[in-house]
Design an enzyme around this catalytic site. Structure first.
Site, PDB file in Angstrom:
ATOM      1  N   ARG A 193      22.773  34.272  72.193  1.00 41.78           N
ATOM      2  CA  ARG A 193      22.090  33.933  73.178  1.00 41.78           C
ATOM      3  C   ARG A 193      21.837  32.549  73.516  1.00 41.78           C
ATOM      4  NH1 ARG A 193      16.495  35.912  73.821  1.00 41.78           N
ATOM      5  NH2 ARG A 193      15.404  33.906  74.219  1.00 41.78           N
ATOM      6  N   ARG A 205      29.387  24.567  74.488  1.00 37.96           N
ATOM      7  CA  ARG A 205      29.702  24.604  75.767  1.00 37.96           C
ATOM      8  C   ARG A 205      30.803  22.900  74.988  1.00 37.96           C
ATOM      9  NH1 ARG A 205      24.898  23.911  78.711  1.00 37.96           N
ATOM     10  NH2 ARG A 205      24.462  26.018  79.190  1.00 37.96           N
ATOM     11  N   ARG A 238       8.244  39.024  64.281  1.00 39.89           N
ATOM     12  CA  ARG A 238       8.191  38.062  63.843  1.00 39.89           C
ATOM     13  C   ARG A 238       6.723  37.660  64.395  1.00 39.89           C
ATOM     14  NH1 ARG A 238      10.567  33.526  65.222  1.00 39.89           N
ATOM     15  NH2 ARG A 238      11.900  34.365  66.617  1.00 39.89           N
ATOM     16  N   GLU A 269       5.156  24.393  65.951  1.00 40.58           N
ATOM     17  CA  GLU A 269       5.037  26.266  66.433  1.00 40.58           C
ATOM     18  C   GLU A 269       5.707  26.897  64.358  1.00 40.58           C
ATOM     19  OE1 GLU A 269       7.597  27.630  69.406  1.00 40.58           O
ATOM     20  OE2 GLU A 269       8.657  29.092  68.014  1.00 40.58           O
ATOM     21  N   TYR A 309      13.958  42.496  72.960  1.00 43.19           N
ATOM     22  CA  TYR A 309      13.229  40.666  73.230  1.00 43.19           C
ATOM     23  C   TYR A 309      13.945  40.233  74.992  1.00 43.19           C
ATOM     24  CZ  TYR A 309      12.739  35.833  73.017  1.00 43.19           C
ATOM     25  OH  TYR A 309      12.257  35.481  74.167  1.00 43.19           O
ATOM     26  N   ASP A 362      13.353  38.105  78.465  1.00 42.49           N
ATOM     27  CA  ASP A 362      12.442  36.948  79.388  1.00 42.49           C
ATOM     28  C   ASP A 362      11.844  37.382  80.140  1.00 42.49           C
ATOM     29  OD1 ASP A 362      13.449  34.788  77.653  1.00 42.49           O
ATOM     30  OD2 ASP A 362      15.425  34.728  78.395  1.00 42.49           O
TER      31      ASP A 362
HETATM   32  P1  FAD Z   1       3.449  40.583  77.402  1.00 40.04           P
HETATM   33  O1  FAD Z   1       3.512  39.803  78.341  1.00 40.04           O
HETATM   34  O2  FAD Z   1       3.508  40.343  75.901  1.00 40.04           O
HETATM   35  O3  FAD Z   1       2.135  41.194  77.951  1.00 40.04           O
HETATM   36  C1  FAD Z   1       1.712  42.420  77.023  1.00 40.04           C
HETATM   37  C2  FAD Z   1       0.272  42.401  77.030  1.00 40.04           C
HETATM   38  O4  FAD Z   1      -0.145  43.707  76.719  1.00 40.04           O
HETATM   39  C3  FAD Z   1      -0.557  41.155  76.458  1.00 40.04           C
HETATM   40  O5  FAD Z   1      -1.332  40.423  77.524  1.00 40.04           O
HETATM   41  C4  FAD Z   1      -1.935  41.782  75.257  1.00 40.04           C
HETATM   42  O6  FAD Z   1      -2.738  41.882  74.698  1.00 40.04           O
HETATM   43  C5  FAD Z   1      -1.642  43.926  75.770  1.00 40.04           C
HETATM   44  N1  FAD Z   1      -1.617  44.753  75.168  1.00 40.04           N
HETATM   45  C6  FAD Z   1      -1.066  45.049  74.231  1.00 40.04           C
HETATM   46  N2  FAD Z   1      -1.614  46.236  73.238  1.00 40.04           N
HETATM   47  C7  FAD Z   1      -2.681  46.411  73.979  1.00 40.04           C
HETATM   48  C8  FAD Z   1      -3.848  47.425  73.844  1.00 40.04           C
HETATM   49  N3  FAD Z   1      -4.036  48.318  72.904  1.00 40.04           N
HETATM   50  N4  FAD Z   1      -5.156  47.737  74.992  1.00 40.04           N
HETATM   51  C9  FAD Z   1      -4.984  46.339  75.567  1.00 40.04           C
HETATM   52  N5  FAD Z   1      -4.035  45.920  75.932  1.00 40.04           N
HETATM   53  C10 FAD Z   1      -2.927  45.448  75.617  1.00 40.04           C
HETATM   54  N6  FAD Z   1      10.348  34.495  78.804  1.00 40.04           N
HETATM   55  C11 FAD Z   1      11.422  33.338  79.204  1.00 40.04           C
HETATM   56  O7  FAD Z   1      11.877  34.042  80.471  1.00 40.04           O
HETATM   57  N7  FAD Z   1      11.510  32.065  79.803  1.00 40.04           N
HETATM   58  C12 FAD Z   1      11.096  31.439  78.550  1.00 40.04           C
HETATM   59  O8  FAD Z   1      10.990  30.416  77.774  1.00 40.04           O
HETATM   60  C13 FAD Z   1      10.354  32.076  77.396  1.00 40.04           C
HETATM   61  N8  FAD Z   1       9.850  31.868  76.472  1.00 40.04           N
HETATM   62  C14 FAD Z   1       9.040  32.120  76.386  1.00 40.04           C
HETATM   63  C15 FAD Z   1       8.573  31.596  74.204  1.00 40.04           C
HETATM   64  C16 FAD Z   1       7.428  32.470  73.216  1.00 40.04           C
HETATM   65  C17 FAD Z   1       7.478  31.629  71.997  1.00 40.04           C
HETATM   66  C18 FAD Z   1       8.118  33.934  73.659  1.00 40.04           C
HETATM   67  C19 FAD Z   1       7.248  34.557  72.276  1.00 40.04           C
HETATM   68  C20 FAD Z   1       7.991  34.531  74.160  1.00 40.04           C
HETATM   69  C21 FAD Z   1       8.875  33.696  75.546  1.00 40.04           C
HETATM   70  N9  FAD Z   1       9.239  34.106  75.999  1.00 40.04           N
HETATM   71  C22 FAD Z   1       9.897  33.561  77.529  1.00 40.04           C
HETATM   72  C23 FAD Z   1       9.617  35.444  76.989  1.00 40.04           C
HETATM   73  C24 FAD Z   1       7.929  36.154  77.755  1.00 40.04           C
HETATM   74  O9  FAD Z   1       7.071  35.747  76.584  1.00 40.04           O
HETATM   75  C25 FAD Z   1       8.128  37.906  78.019  1.00 40.04           C
HETATM   76  O10 FAD Z   1       9.446  38.106  78.465  1.00 40.04           O
HETATM   77  C26 FAD Z   1       7.198  38.380  79.025  1.00 40.04           C
HETATM   78  O11 FAD Z   1       5.918  38.100  78.251  1.00 40.04           O
HETATM   79  C27 FAD Z   1       6.871  39.575  79.119  1.00 40.04           C
HETATM   80  O12 FAD Z   1       6.236  40.261  79.639  1.00 40.04           O
HETATM   81  P2  FAD Z   1       5.651  41.345  78.910  1.00 40.04           P
HETATM   82  O13 FAD Z   1       4.911  42.148  80.241  1.00 40.04           O
HETATM   83  O14 FAD Z   1       6.895  42.790  78.130  1.00 40.04           O
HETATM   84  O15 FAD Z   1       4.916  41.441  77.773  1.00 40.04           O
HETATM   85  N1  UDP Z   2      19.245  28.378  67.282  1.00 46.71           N
HETATM   86  C1  UDP Z   2      19.255  27.366  65.843  1.00 46.71           C
HETATM   87  N2  UDP Z   2      19.324  25.409  66.721  1.00 46.71           N
HETATM   88  C2  UDP Z   2      18.697  25.666  67.184  1.00 46.71           C
HETATM   89  C3  UDP Z   2      18.093  26.504  68.683  1.00 46.71           C
HETATM   90  C4  UDP Z   2      18.374  27.395  67.929  1.00 46.71           C
HETATM   91  O1  UDP Z   2      20.162  27.733  64.745  1.00 46.71           O
HETATM   92  O2  UDP Z   2      17.748  24.610  67.930  1.00 46.71           O
HETATM   93  C5  UDP Z   2      19.690  29.493  66.743  1.00 46.71           C
HETATM   94  C6  UDP Z   2      18.504  30.455  66.194  1.00 46.71           C
HETATM   95  O3  UDP Z   2      18.785  31.145  65.721  1.00 46.71           O
HETATM   96  C7  UDP Z   2      17.457  30.797  67.456  1.00 46.71           C
HETATM   97  C8  UDP Z   2      18.384  31.628  68.004  1.00 46.71           C
HETATM   98  O4  UDP Z   2      19.653  30.294  68.162  1.00 46.71           O
HETATM   99  O5  UDP Z   2      17.235  32.602  66.930  1.00 46.71           O
HETATM  100  C9  UDP Z   2      18.580  31.497  69.524  1.00 46.71           C
HETATM  101  O6  UDP Z   2      18.189  30.299  70.327  1.00 46.71           O
HETATM  102  P1  UDP Z   2      17.016  31.028  71.502  1.00 46.71           P
HETATM  103  O7  UDP Z   2      16.405  29.439  71.743  1.00 46.71           O
HETATM  104  O8  UDP Z   2      17.255  31.687  72.258  1.00 46.71           O
HETATM  105  O9  UDP Z   2      15.874  31.327  70.750  1.00 46.71           O
HETATM  106  P2  UDP Z   2      13.735  31.478  70.864  1.00 46.71           P
HETATM  107  O10 UDP Z   2      13.045  31.322  70.486  1.00 46.71           O
HETATM  108  O11 UDP Z   2      14.132  32.080  72.239  1.00 46.71           O
HETATM  109  O12 UDP Z   2      14.163  33.401  69.932  1.00 46.71           O
END
Ligand code: FAD
Ligand code: UDP
Length: 397
Positions: free
Chosen positions: A182, A186, A260, A314, A362, A364
């Protein structure tokens, strides 16, 4: 709560569920209800104003929108405009600051001298070869081998090993190589975190997108409702879009899938700027957190006047049953469990499993929306339009 009159019940108000709900209501004119066990819409993309600083924060960690998909980009334009924000990340390692993802500036800083692309390529190739000879590592089987093959041992030890250990609480040599895929490497000075054609922050924040989706259509929303408390009301002719964890849906009968989770420690500081940018990663294994988010920098166009800022530290760990699942770990054992659940899903024709938790992938945000649009166009429409086909008796008149 009565589910009687609904054609479709969507479980989860995140991007996957809300996209399908919006399409079902607006495109097919069918009756749809969305429920979420949380007290808010938006799933993990939810944003809110921090009451102590007035800054819009992302409760579940920094979310940057980026995509190469014309379809997804055009779809979202109905609900928001985007700023021209471009995500850039820095990493602190052994007291120094580096540009991330690894680019020529990172490599030059790590080796303490200016380097051309060709010099960097040769240096990395020499370190990668030495690793192959030393331990007989063949074509990048695991995260460690893949990382050393692409950035060499020095950068791996400095910027990847400790961070990955903290993030996954697993040795990099036992993790799947795709995780590191991921992260681009570069050999030029391009320091953008994402290389997609479209990138930006929604001008009014993420929650406004979900609110506009709701306002655009006739969708009934119930917050604070767990699907498992109303599951027995569902009839076989009603379609359920389930975006919660798959293993929970089947009461863990094939076992628990590995996830996780992350914990965020919120701090409000009486300064206008805490770290100078939106995200700084911490690579050293002895620093307990993986990164610090400072949300004000996601919207440099906004006039945040108060000399206050909100940051989240975090921390990453394995998720237990009662934790919010965030990232699928996806070991070989997880994949075996998943195939058991896939067989069980086939026996539930009126349930569509989707989104990050429902597909154990996973995703986005743009991938969750893209998958939802496809699912709507295929399975959802087939189910609902199939139901509307006139019966032979009606056709005979
Ligand atoms: P979710 O957003 O998780 O929605 C699922 C919903 O279902 C939740 O609100 C939950 O409460 C509900 N639910 C679950 N079980 C039940 C139940 N039994 N009854 C009622 N409700 C329920 N994506 C990006 O594109 N860019 C980013 O920079 C990015 N950063 C991220 C950083 C973090 C820390 C994390 C964890 C994810 C990140 N993502 C990012 C990914 C992004 O969060 C997901 O792509 C997106 O949330 C997926 O949408 P979803 O609808 O599949 O799931
Ligand atoms: N990673 C790392 N150092 C960094 C950023 C990322 O080693 O500073 C590695 C780490 O294993 C991570 C993976 O690259 O799980 C993917 O990074 P990304 O930012 O996509 O992780 P996310 O937090 O979105 O899972």
């Amino acid at each position: 709560m009565q589910l009687d009159g609904f054609d479709v019940v969507v479980v989860g108000a995140g991007f996957f569920g809300m996209t399908i709900a919006e399409r079902v209501a607006n495109e097919l004119g069918r009756k749809v209800c969305v429920l979420d066990r949380r007290a808010h819409i938006g799933g993990n993309a939810y944003s809110e104003i921090d009451p102590d600083s007035g800054i819009e924060v992302h409760r579940y960690g920094t979310h940057i929108f980026h995509t190469n998909s014309e379809t997804v980009w055009r779809y979202l334009q109905r609900f928001t405009e985007f700023t021209s924000y471009r995500h850039r990340v820095f990493t602190v390692a052994r007291g120094r600051l580096y540009s991330m993802p690894i680019n020529l500036a990172t490599i030059s800083a790590a080796f303490g001298r200016a380097m051309t692309p060709q010099e960097a390529r040769l240096l990395i190739a020499a370190e990668a070869d030495a690793h192959v000879h030393a331990c007989g590592a063949s074509a990048a089987q695991n995260l460690e081998d893949k990382a050393i093959a692409s950035v060499g041992r020095t950068l791996y030890e400095l910027l990847i090993r400790g961070y990955t250990q903290k993030q996954w609480q697993t040795e990099p040599s036992e993790l799947s190589a795709d995780i590191i895929g991921r992260l681009p490497v570069r050999l030029n000075f391009d320091d953008r975190y994402f290389a997609d054609r479209y990138e930006g922050m929604p001008v009014d924040g993420y929650t406004a997108i979900f609110q506009r989706m709701l306002n655009s259509a006739n969708i009934e929303l119930h917050l604070g409702v767990d699907y498992f408390d109303i599951e027995d009301q569902i009839r076989p002719d009603q379609l359920v879009i389930y975006t919660g964890p798959i293993d929970r849906f089947f009461r863990y009968r094939c076992g628990e899938l590995g996830w996780r989770t992350v914990d965020f420690a919120r701090e409000v500081h009486d300064v206008a700027d805490f770290q100078g940018t939106s995200v700084i990663n911490y690579a050293d294994a002895d620093v307990p957190f993986t990164r610090i988010h400072e949300f004000r920098h996601l919207h440099p166009e906004r006039d945040y006047r108060e000399p206050k800022t909100t940051i989240y530290r975090e921390y990453s760990r394995f998720a237990g049953r009662d934790d919010e699942p965030y990232y699928p770990i996806n070991t070989a054992a997880d994949r075996a469990i998943l195939s058991g659940y896939r067989m069980m899903m086939e026996k539930r024709p009126n349930i569509i499993f989707g989104g990050r938790l429902g597909s154990y992938k996973y995703l986005d945000m743009h991938q969750a929306i893209g998958a939802a649009l496809k699912t709507f166009g295929n399975e959802v429409t087939a189910f609902l339009v199939g139901q509307q086909m006139p019966s032979p008796a009606a056709m005979a008149g």
